[in-house]
Every structure is written in C-alpha cells, then in structure tokens.
Motif scaffolding. Sequence first.
Motif, PDB file in Angstrom:
ATOM      1  N   HIS A 134       3.811  -2.847  -9.575  1.00  0.00           N
ATOM      2  CA  HIS A 134       3.318  -3.236  -8.252  1.00  0.00           C
ATOM      3  C   HIS A 134       4.446  -3.392  -7.240  1.00  0.00           C
ATOM      4  O   HIS A 134       4.239  -3.160  -6.045  1.00  0.00           O
ATOM      5  CB  HIS A 134       2.481  -4.506  -8.370  1.00  0.00           C
ATOM      6  CG  HIS A 134       1.171  -4.273  -9.061  1.00  0.00           C
ATOM      7  ND1 HIS A 134       0.098  -3.687  -8.440  1.00  0.00           N
ATOM      8  CD2 HIS A 134       0.767  -4.505 -10.346  1.00  0.00           C
ATOM      9  CE1 HIS A 134      -0.917  -3.575  -9.287  1.00  0.00           C
ATOM     10  NE2 HIS A 134      -0.529  -4.068 -10.447  1.00  0.00           N
TER      11      HIS A 134
ATOM     12  N   ARG B  78       0.833  -1.203   0.000  1.00  0.00           N
ATOM     13  CA  ARG B  78       0.000   0.000   0.000  1.00  0.00           C
ATOM     14  C   ARG B  78       0.865   1.250   0.000  1.00  0.00           C
ATOM     15  O   ARG B  78       1.985   1.262   0.522  1.00  0.00           O
ATOM     16  CB  ARG B  78      -0.908  -0.011   1.231  1.00  0.00           C
ATOM     17  CG  ARG B  78      -2.027  -1.053   1.138  1.00  0.00           C
ATOM     18  CD  ARG B  78      -2.806  -1.172   2.419  1.00  0.00           C
ATOM     19  NE  ARG B  78      -2.007  -1.760   3.492  1.00  0.00           N
ATOM     20  CZ  ARG B  78      -2.499  -2.120   4.672  1.00  0.00           C
ATOM     21  NH1 ARG B  78      -3.781  -1.951   4.922  1.00  0.00           N
ATOM     22  NH2 ARG B  78      -1.701  -2.647   5.584  1.00  0.00           N
ATOM     23  N   ALA B  79       0.348   2.278  -0.618  1.00  0.00           N
ATOM     24  CA  ALA B  79       1.109   3.526  -0.740  1.00  0.00           C
ATOM     25  C   ALA B  79       1.354   4.134   0.632  1.00  0.00           C
ATOM     26  O   ALA B  79       0.526   4.023   1.545  1.00  0.00           O
ATOM     27  CB  ALA B  79       0.347   4.516  -1.619  1.00  0.00           C
TER      28      ALA B  79
ATOM     29  N   ARG C  45       2.462   7.036 -11.251  1.00  0.00           N
ATOM     30  CA  ARG C  45       2.304   6.985  -9.790  1.00  0.00           C
ATOM     31  C   ARG C  45       1.832   5.567  -9.505  1.00  0.00           C
ATOM     32  O   ARG C  45       0.686   5.226  -9.793  1.00  0.00           O
ATOM     33  CB  ARG C  45       1.276   8.011  -9.335  1.00  0.00           C
ATOM     34  CG  ARG C  45       1.679   9.475  -9.498  1.00  0.00           C
ATOM     35  CD  ARG C  45       2.684   9.899  -8.434  1.00  0.00           C
ATOM     36  NE  ARG C  45       2.268   9.482  -7.094  1.00  0.00           N
ATOM     37  CZ  ARG C  45       1.334  10.087  -6.361  1.00  0.00           C
ATOM     38  NH1 ARG C  45       0.723  11.168  -6.820  1.00  0.00           N
ATOM     39  NH2 ARG C  45       1.032   9.645  -5.151  1.00  0.00           N
ATOM     40  N   PRO C  46       2.687   4.692  -8.983  1.00  0.00           N
ATOM     41  CA  PRO C  46       2.369   3.257  -8.997  1.00  0.00           C
ATOM     42  C   PRO C  46       1.087   2.860  -8.289  1.00  0.00           C
ATOM     43  O   PRO C  46       0.411   1.926  -8.723  1.00  0.00           O
ATOM     44  CB  PRO C  46       3.607   2.621  -8.337  1.00  0.00           C
ATOM     45  CG  PRO C  46       4.320   3.731  -7.644  1.00  0.00           C
ATOM     46  CD  PRO C  46       4.013   4.965  -8.407  1.00  0.00           C
ATOM     47  N   GLU C  47       0.727   3.575  -7.214  1.00  0.00           N
ATOM     48  CA  GLU C  47      -0.484   3.187  -6.507  1.00  0.00           C
ATOM     49  C   GLU C  47      -1.757   3.622  -7.235  1.00  0.00           C
ATOM     50  O   GLU C  47      -2.860   3.251  -6.831  1.00  0.00           O
ATOM     51  CB  GLU C  47      -0.485   3.756  -5.086  1.00  0.00           C
ATOM     52  CG  GLU C  47      -0.652   5.267  -5.017  1.00  0.00           C
ATOM     53  CD  GLU C  47       0.656   6.018  -5.175  1.00  0.00           C
ATOM     54  OE1 GLU C  47       0.655   7.240  -4.950  1.00  0.00           O
ATOM     55  OE2 GLU C  47       1.666   5.378  -5.516  1.00  0.00           O
ATOM     56  N   CYS C  48      -1.600   4.401  -8.309  1.00  0.00           N
ATOM     57  CA  CYS C  48      -2.763   4.928  -9.035  1.00  0.00           C
ATOM     58  C   CYS C  48      -3.088   4.140 -10.293  1.00  0.00           C
ATOM     59  O   CYS C  48      -4.130   4.372 -10.920  1.00  0.00           O
ATOM     60  CB  CYS C  48      -2.521   6.389  -9.433  1.00  0.00           C
ATOM     61  SG  CYS C  48      -2.107   7.479  -8.061  1.00  0.00           S
TER      62      CYS C  48
ATOM     63  N   ARG D 190       5.091   0.000  -5.579  1.00  0.00           N
ATOM     64  CA  ARG D 190       4.120   0.580  -4.648  1.00  0.00           C
ATOM     65  C   ARG D 190       4.697   0.612  -3.235  1.00  0.00           C
ATOM     66  O   ARG D 190       5.212  -0.384  -2.736  1.00  0.00           O
ATOM     67  CB  ARG D 190       2.823  -0.224  -4.657  1.00  0.00           C
ATOM     68  CG  ARG D 190       2.017  -0.075  -5.937  1.00  0.00           C
ATOM     69  CD  ARG D 190       0.637  -0.676  -5.786  1.00  0.00           C
ATOM     70  NE  ARG D 190      -0.198  -0.396  -6.957  1.00  0.00           N
ATOM     71  CZ  ARG D 190      -1.513  -0.516  -6.977  1.00  0.00           C
ATOM     72  NH1 ARG D 190      -2.155  -0.908  -5.880  1.00  0.00           N
ATOM     73  NH2 ARG D 190      -2.204  -0.251  -8.075  1.00  0.00           N
TER      74      ARG D 190
END
Length: 388
Positions: A165, A63-64, A256-259, A168
């Motif tokens: 992933h 998780r970010a 932005r990896p978490e997006c 993240r």
Amino acid sequence: MINATLSTIGTSCPWWYQTMCTYVGYYATFQLPPKISLTNSATISIGGTDRQLQHTIPLRDARAIETPKHRLAICLQPVFLFAEWMLLVQFLEFWQHSGATKFYFYLQTVAPEVDRILHIYEQDSRIDIERINWSFFPGGDESASDPNILVYQTEAITSINDCLHRARGEAYYVVAVDFDEMILPFHNQTLLQLLDMYQKKFPNTGAFHVHSSNAHLRQSYHNLTRPELLTFDELSVVQLERKIWRIGERSKMILRPECVKRAHVHQILEMDGKQFSNMTIPPADALIYHVRRVKHRNPISESDANDAIAKYIKPLTINWQTRLTQHAPLGLILPNRGMAIMEQLETCLVDCFAQRDKMCYSPYICRHNFTVIQPSEWVTAANSWTTI
C-alpha cells in the motif's frame, strides 16, 4: 469519529501453520466522509460497544497515477539480526541493475556495518531508499506473555501488505523478495521488458507469480574486510537444483500495487477489484535463483552447473566500485562476521522450528545467541508501534 472494520490481513488467528503464535496483522478499513481533505488526519474508532479504542492517523492519497515515479520497487521483509554487508551490496547492485529505483527497507535489528553500507547507497540520487522502522513490540519483558515471542517471523505478512500500500502511486511494479533471491529473465530480455510484454498482452493482470529453484555457490569472501576488494566472481557458476518449486511454496510475486488488496509471502489472497487477475510466468521465461548462504533445511535435489548469473558480474562490479569511489571514505574497513552470525541464527531458528508445536517461531528468542557481536552493538529500530 469514523468507525473502522477489522479483518485479518493474511491468515486467521491463530494461524493453522503456527498455532502457538497468538498475534497476526489486521486491516482497519473505514469509509472517509465526503469532502475530507487528504492532507488532514482522521480519528478512527476500533472495536465493539463493550470496548472501543480510538486512534488518530494521518491520511495519504495512495490512489494510482498514470506515470508513477518508479517503474520497479523492491519490498524487503523485516530485516532482523542481519550483519552480512556483502550480501546487502550484491542485493542492491543486482536489483538496481534490474531496473529498481525504489527500495523499502523494513528494519528491526542490523549490525553497524550494514547500517554503514545503507548510508553509502542513500547518497545515490538515482535510487530512493526508504527506511521503515519495524521495531520490537513495546513492553517486552521476555515472559511467556511477551508479544515479541508470540508473533510469527516478525509478522512479515503485515509488512508485505504495508509495503504494497505504501507503493501505490509511487511504483508501477513491486517485487517482494529476500536478500538471497534473484529473478533472472531469459531470452535476452530485461525483467521490465518481460513484465511489459505480459502486461501488454494481458492488461488486467495485477500480479505475476514467479517459480523458484535453490542455487548453491562456493563461499569465497570469509575474510574480506575491505569493500573495495569485493567483486561478484563467486556468482560465475552456481549449482542450480533441477527441482522447480510449485507456486505457493517458494514462489514470489511481482505486483501492480493498486490491483492487489491482500498478499501472502508466496501467493495472492485478494485482488482489489474483480477486473484484476493474476498469472504465472513460465519458468522458461523467468526463474528465481534462491542463492542461500547457509545450509538448506530441505534435502538437496539433483543439480547442474549454471552460469546464467555470470553476465551480471562485470556491470555489478563496475557499479559498486564507482559507488565506493564517489560515496565511501578511502580505505574503508568493515568487520566480516555476517556468515558467522547468519549460521548461529540459522541454528537457533532450526531448533525453534522443530518445536513449533510448543512455541511460536519467532527470531526474537535468538537475539542473544551470538558470540561475535555484543547485544549493545545492534542498530535497533526506534519504536514504531502505538498501543491503543
């Protein structure tokens, strides 16, 4: 036991663009039970009632977080049959100068001299190089059913999403580029300053598309074997083609990896939430210089002399010389066969691509097509696949 749902990562199977390739990457998505510890592993079940496959996987909290360790990370597509150590140096020096402190290297087959250069950079505490084994599929027998010749381009799309992933919780921005690509920001801004400006203006932006143009330079290091003599003077002036490729063709992405949930090589496939969007950076603000070392497959468009990269030569050279002094043995000698291998590989790949209606476009079939390196010399990734 946790049931998983399968879905292709980036393309249908088979992919319309390469119908002779019969393997593509999949996501296995599952819902974790409540109160499970993310330090544990989970056994997932894949498939239907007629054939269920079970596999135990480790769990990692991706998780970010508000302040990840790295502001900028670089994802490389799987590196195969690669021996151009001077290009590797240029790549790492340019991107470190641009603010990258994390590099994800997906490695399949590299020459020993490339492995030697990577070891030099791995001693630098300012950057983090993570090697990910991206091996050949097990059980390859070079028959018509060998999965290694039935997967497109080492399944780069899966590696891009794997890297997305992995990043993240580790990196704020992630760039997926090749060895011969440089993103040049203009208006006296650094790349991070440019991205932060857009992020502040459009806070829900989860991905940035960047246009690309081909650039050509005169090769000047065909006989260089002493790394201490390497400079980057050949970048002082390049011939930059006037054609700017459309988004989705030669463009690349800064994520932005978490997006982002799914990405292709040149475009976003799915954001990870309706609140996130993607945007295109105008070529007047930033442009990819695609400085290929081999002959371009596409017709060359009109070009102009361009010196935008020249300002990087001095800092890149100084940093490289300092690194050598600190981390490399005195008098290091490396073979210079990268261009010869690259040109022989390109000849094989062009021939393979011309027959894409009859065969899958896979570099695996080219691995014996070299006269300047023996098959036993390649540094090959340890097996990274599990047959389930």
